[in-house]
Motif scaffolding. Structure first.
Motif, PDB file in Angstrom:
ATOM      1  N   SER A 282       0.832  -1.205   0.000  1.00  0.00           N
ATOM      2  CA  SER A 282       0.000   0.000   0.000  1.00  0.00           C
ATOM      3  C   SER A 282       0.864   1.252   0.000  1.00  0.00           C
TER       4      SER A 282
ATOM      5  N   VAL B  62       0.965   3.989  -2.993  1.00  0.00           N
ATOM      6  CA  VAL B  62       0.635   5.392  -2.713  1.00  0.00           C
ATOM      7  C   VAL B  62       1.841   6.283  -2.982  1.00  0.00           C
ATOM      8  N   SER B  63       3.029   5.810  -2.642  1.00  0.00           N
ATOM      9  CA  SER B  63       4.243   6.586  -2.909  1.00  0.00           C
ATOM     10  C   SER B  63       4.441   6.799  -4.400  1.00  0.00           C
TER      11      SER B  63
ATOM     12  N   ILE C 169       2.057   6.771  -6.696  1.00  0.00           N
ATOM     13  CA  ILE C 169       1.012   7.696  -7.149  1.00  0.00           C
ATOM     14  C   ILE C 169       1.423   9.129  -6.840  1.00  0.00           C
ATOM     15  N   ALA C 170       1.987   9.356  -5.656  1.00  0.00           N
ATOM     16  CA  ALA C 170       2.448  10.700  -5.290  1.00  0.00           C
ATOM     17  C   ALA C 170       3.555  11.168  -6.233  1.00  0.00           C
TER      18      ALA C 170
END
Length: 120
Positions: free
Chosen positions: A25, A29-30, A32-33
């Motif tokens: 996760s 998320v990293s 996507i950032a």
């Protein structure tokens, strides 16, 4: 109260999927950032291949994308083949690239006749 080693190892085994889910996760998320930051700073279109900053930013983002995807596949490889054999295949995928990911898929198909991970 004394806790048996087998009880501790069972608890550890139950916690492992949660830790792995948290790891993947954070990894997703990293990325996507990073992708959003890259898109805002250096829009993908129009291509600016003559711009060194644009090219290097997108090169690094693409490399990060490759490794995030590769780490996901490596999780499947290690879970399927175990730490020793799976770890070797995972290292080959990470260090030498997608050709070894393809070889692992071919090996799995020839040895097991399927890419299915579990009967469903």
């Amino acid at each position: 109260r004394k806790v048996s080693t087998s009880s501790r190892s069972r608890g550890h085994m139950r916690a492992a999927p949660k830790r792995l889910a948290a790891f993947y996760s954070v990894l997703g998320v990293s990325f996507i950032a990073l992708l959003l930051r890259t898109l805002l700073a250096q829009p993908l279109l129009p291509f600016r291949l003559d711009d060194a900053e644009w090219s290097s930013t997108w090169l690094l983002t693409t490399v990060a994308d490759y490794y995030v995807s590769t780490l996901c596949l490596c999780g499947v490889i290690v879970a399927t083949d175990g730490w020793r054999v799976g770890g070797l295949w995972a290292a080959l995928c990470c260090v030498l690239g997608s050709a070894f990911a393809c070889l692992w898929v071919v090996r799995r198909l020839l040895q097991r006749g399927t890419l299915r991970l579990a009967g469903s």
